[in-house]
Design an enzyme around this catalytic site. Structure first.
Site, PDB file in Angstrom:
ATOM      1  N   GLY A 186      -3.313  -6.198   1.315  1.00 29.67           N
ATOM      2  CA  GLY A 186      -3.097  -5.482   0.062  1.00 29.67           C
ATOM      3  C   GLY A 186      -3.726  -4.105   0.099  1.00 29.67           C
ATOM      4  O   GLY A 186      -3.957  -3.532   1.177  1.00 29.67           O
ATOM      5  N   SER A 187      -4.032  -3.581  -1.054  1.00 32.27           N
ATOM      6  CA  SER A 187      -4.549  -2.224  -1.154  1.00 32.27           C
ATOM      7  C   SER A 187      -6.015  -2.151  -0.734  1.00 32.27           C
ATOM      8  O   SER A 187      -6.753  -3.142  -0.783  1.00 32.27           O
ATOM      9  CB  SER A 187      -4.419  -1.718  -2.596  1.00 32.27           C
TER      10      SER A 187
ATOM     11  N   GLU B  37      -2.578   6.866   0.091  1.00 27.84           N
ATOM     12  CA  GLU B  37      -1.381   6.137   0.495  1.00 27.84           C
ATOM     13  C   GLU B  37      -0.538   5.872  -0.748  1.00 27.84           C
ATOM     14  O   GLU B  37      -0.970   5.153  -1.643  1.00 27.84           O
ATOM     15  CB  GLU B  37      -1.729   4.808   1.159  1.00 27.84           C
TER      16      GLU B  37
ATOM     17  N   CYS C 235       3.015  -1.157   5.116  1.00 27.38           N
ATOM     18  CA  CYS C 235       1.694  -0.586   5.414  1.00 27.38           C
ATOM     19  C   CYS C 235       1.781   0.299   6.646  1.00 27.38           C
ATOM     20  O   CYS C 235       0.939   1.177   6.853  1.00 27.38           O
ATOM     21  CB  CYS C 235       0.657  -1.684   5.598  1.00 27.38           C
ATOM     22  N   THR C 236       2.813   0.106   7.481  1.00 32.73           N
ATOM     23  CA  THR C 236       3.010   0.944   8.665  1.00 32.73           C
ATOM     24  C   THR C 236       4.033   2.056   8.445  1.00 32.73           C
ATOM     25  O   THR C 236       4.424   2.732   9.403  1.00 32.73           O
ATOM     26  CB  THR C 236       3.467   0.075   9.861  1.00 32.73           C
TER      27      THR C 236
ATOM     28  N   GLU D 223      -6.249  -6.585   5.908  1.00 34.87           N
ATOM     29  CA  GLU D 223      -5.139  -5.716   6.302  1.00 34.87           C
ATOM     30  C   GLU D 223      -4.804  -4.851   5.096  1.00 34.87           C
ATOM     31  O   GLU D 223      -4.076  -5.264   4.191  1.00 34.87           O
ATOM     32  CB  GLU D 223      -3.930  -6.547   6.736  1.00 34.87           C
TER      33      GLU D 223
ATOM     34  N   GLY E 100      -6.600 -15.582  -6.807  1.00 38.25           N
ATOM     35  CA  GLY E 100      -7.261 -14.734  -5.819  1.00 38.25           C
ATOM     36  C   GLY E 100      -8.764 -14.739  -5.975  1.00 38.25           C
ATOM     37  O   GLY E 100      -9.509 -14.904  -4.996  1.00 38.25           O
TER      38      GLY E 100
END
Length: 512
Positions: free
Chosen positions: A243-244, A399, A299-300, A265, A227
Site C-alpha cells: 500500500g501507500s 507518487e 507501484c512500478t 511493499e 488491518g
C-alpha cells in the site's frame, strides 16, 4: 467481448453466497450488519453488498488459524507443495472468469486481468518446486566431534494486507510461499476490490476441502478495521503489507512495537533514463506502457522520464504522437489501451496533482482532464498526460497513482543517475541505452539505488522468478522469487555434540 458479470460471479461460486465466517456474507447481509458496496469503475454499477468482519469474526478466524497451523506445519513440505500445485491448477481452470472479474472490479484492461491470474499460476508453480528446496547450510564447528547446521521453520500465522491495484496477484505471491513454508494465512484485501478476494478464497477453499484439510489454513476477513487488528496482534509474527508509504509507516510502527516482522511493499516513483544511445522506438513502447498501463496505478508505473538533452525534443515529440494514439474506454474491450481509475477519489487526486504541477511551473505537452459522456459515465476515466518539469518540484517528489508522466532533461549520465535516485522512493528503475558502459554504470553500486534496475525494458512489471521490492520509502521488503521465501520462516542454528566430553567454544575451560 464483454462477459456477463453475473455469470462470471456464478462460475466463481460467489452468487448468493452465504459462506462460513471466513468471508462474511454477500447479497444477504444480516440486519444491522456493517457492509461495504463493491462498485465497478468501468461503468459505475454496484456489483454486490458485502458484510464486513466484526471483532468476533476476527477472533473466530484467529482461533481456527491457530489450530490449523498445528496440523499444517507438521505436514511434509512436498505435501504442502502438492496442495499449492492443485491451487494453481484450479486457477488455470478459472483464469478467464477470475481475470474478467479483476478487470471489471478493479478497472485494468482485460489482458492485464488475465496476466494477473497468470502471475498467480506462475507463483504456484514456483512454490511447488520450492517445497523441495527449503535448504539450510551446514557449518564446520571449531569443536571436535561437533556438527553445526541451520534449518528453517514456519513462523505461524502470516497476515497479508493487499492493495486494490493487484487485487489477487500480490496475495498469491505471499500465500503460495507462506503455505509451502508451513505457515497459515489471514488475508485482509482492499475494500475496493472485495469480490476478487472472495473468488480466490472460494477457489483455494475448495482445493483444501477436496484434500480433507482442516479449516483455517487460508482465511479471508473483509473490512478496514481488520488491518489494525492484524497489525497489533501478537499471534501474527509476520505481516506483509502492500500500500501507500503513509499507511506503511503506521503498519511498520505497530508491528515493530510488538517485535513482529513486516514485509513492506510501498510507494514507487519510478524513472526511465533515455540515453542519446537508446533505441528510441523501443524506448517509446516501454515508456508509454509503463506510464499508462493499469491507468498508472501500478507501484512500478513509470512516473518520470529522464531524457538526454541531445534527443529531448525529438523524444518529446515522439511521445506526444504516441499519446495521441491512445484509446481510452471500457477495459473489457481489448481495443482500448487505458481504462478507468479505481474510483472518483483517485480522480480527485489526479486533478489536484495536475493543478499543483501547473502552480509549480510544469509545462503540459499532453493535456490531462476528466472524461465525461456516455462511455465514461462512471466518472473514473481520465486522460493520460505528460509534463516537462524539474525533479525538485514537490509534486514530482510524490507518487500520484494516476497516468501523469513527467519529463526531465539531463546532460551527463552521472546527473541522470542522481536525478533518478533523487526521490524518497526506491522501487523500480530503468535505462534505455545501447552503450554497454552506460548500462553497467547504471547497474553498479554507484548507479540506481532501487530494488529493481532494468536495462532496455521499462519499470513496469516483474517476473515471479526474481525477488520483488524496493528500498528507502518503498519499505525494503521482498516478495515472490529468489530467496524471498526466507522472509516467511525463522532460522534456527543447531549444534550436535556426538563426543563423550563437553568442549566449550573459544577454547574456554570450565573445570569442576
Amino acid at each position: 467481448m464483454k462477459k456477463n458479470i453475473s455469470s462470471v460471479l456464478k462460475n466463481l461460486g460467489i452468487q448468493e453466497l452465504n459462506p462460513a465466517y471466513s468471508t462474511g456474507q454477500i447479497w444477504s447481509a444480516a440486519k444491522n450488519a456493517k457492509t461495504i458496496d463493491s462498485f465497478s469503475p468501468v461503468d459505475g454499477q454496484k456489483i454486490a453488498r458485502i458484510q464486513v468482519a466484526t471483532a468476533e469474526d476476527y477472533e473466530t478466524v484467529m482461533k481456527t488459524a491457530e489450530n490449523a497451523f498445528q496440523y499444517w506445519r507438521s505436514l511434509p513440505a512436498p505435501k504442502r507443495g502438492d496442495i499449492v500445485r492443485q491451487f494453481g491448477d484450479a486457477l488455470r481452470a478459472a483464469k478467464e472468469d477470475l481475470g474478467t472479474l479483476v478487470s471489471y472490479e478493479m478497472g485494468k484492461s482485460l489482458q492485464e486481468g488475465f496476466g494477473e491470474v497468470q502471475e498467480m499460476i506462475d507463483i504456484c508453480d514456483f512454490a511447488v518446486g520450492l517445497s523441495r528446496q527449503l535448504y539450510g547450510l551446514t557449518m564446520h564447528s571449531e569443536r571436535p566431534h561437533h556438527r553445526m547446521y541451520e534449518q528453517w521453520h514456519p513462523m505461524g500465522i502470516v497476515g497479508v494486507i493487499s492493495a486494490f491495484n493487484f487485487p489477487v496477484a500480490v496475495w498469491s505471491w505471499n500465500t503460495a510461499l507462506a503455505l509451502v513454508c508451513g505457515n497459515v494465512c489471514v488475508w485482509k484485501p482492499s475494500s475496493k476490490t472485495p469480490l476478487c478476494a472472495i473468488a480466490c478464497q472460494q477457489i483455494i477453499s475448495k482445493v483444501l476441502k477436496d484434500n480433507d484439510m482442516p479449516e483455517g489454513i487460508s482465511n479471508l476477513l473483509i473490512g478496514n478495521a481488520v488491518g489494525d487488528m492484524i497489525n497489533n496482534d501478537k499471534r501474527i509474527p509476520l505481516v506483509s503489507f502492500t500500500g501507500s508509504t503513509r499507511i506503511g509507516r503506521t503498519v511498520a510502527t505497530a508491528v515493530a512495537g510488538r517485535f513482529g516482522r513486516s514485509i513492506l511493499e510501498l510507494g514507487g516513483n519510478n524513472a526511465i533514463i533515455i540515453s542519446k544511445d537508446a533505441d528510441l522506438e523501443m524506448s517509446i513502447i516501454g515508456a508509454v506502457f509503463g506510464a499508462v498501463g493499469t491507468a498508472g496505478q501500478r507501484c512500478t508505473s513509470t512516473r518520470r522520464l529522464i531524457i538526454h538533452e541531445d534527443i529531448f525534443e525529438d523524444f518529446k515529440n515522439r511521445l506526444v504522437k504516441a499519446y495521441g494514439q491512445l484509446r481510452i474506454g471500457d477495459p473489457l474491450d481489448q481495443y482500448h489501451h487505458v481504462g478507468p481509475l479505481i474510483d472518483t477519489a483517485a480522480v480527485d487526486m489526479y486533478s489536484k496533482a495536475i493543478e499543483k504541477g501547473i502552480q509549480e511551473g510544469a509545462e503540459f505537452v499532453v493535456e490531462g482532464g476528466v472524461l465525461s459522456g456516455e462511455n465514461y459515465n462512471s466518472g473514473c476515466y481520465v486522460k493520460p498526460c505528460v509534463a516537462v518539469v524539474k525533479n525538485h518540484f514537490e509534486i514530482v517528489q510524490e507518487e500520484t497513482f494516476a497516468p501523469i508522466l513527467y519529463l526531465i532533461k539531463y546532460k551527463t549520465l552521472e546527473e541522470a543517475i542522481a536525478l533518478q535516485n533523487g526521490v524518497p522512493q526506491g522501487l523500480s528503475s530503468a535505462i534505455m541505452t545501447l552503450n554497454l558502459r552506460e548500462a553497467e554504470q547504471f547497474l553498479s553500486a554507484s548507479g540506481s539505488d532501487c530494488g529493481i534496475a532494468n536495462v532496455n525494458i521499462g519499470t513496469s512489471g516483474a517476473e515471479i522468478g526474481g525477488a520483488f521490492g524496493g528500498e528507502k520509502e518503498t519499505g525494503g521488503g521482498r516478495e515472490s522469487g529468489s530467496d524471498a521465501w526466507k522472509g516467511y520462516m525463522r532460522r534456527q542454528t543447531n549444534t550436535i555434540n556426538y563426543a563423550n566430553t563437553l568442549p566449550l567454544a573459544q577454547g574456554i575451560k570450565f573445570d569442576l
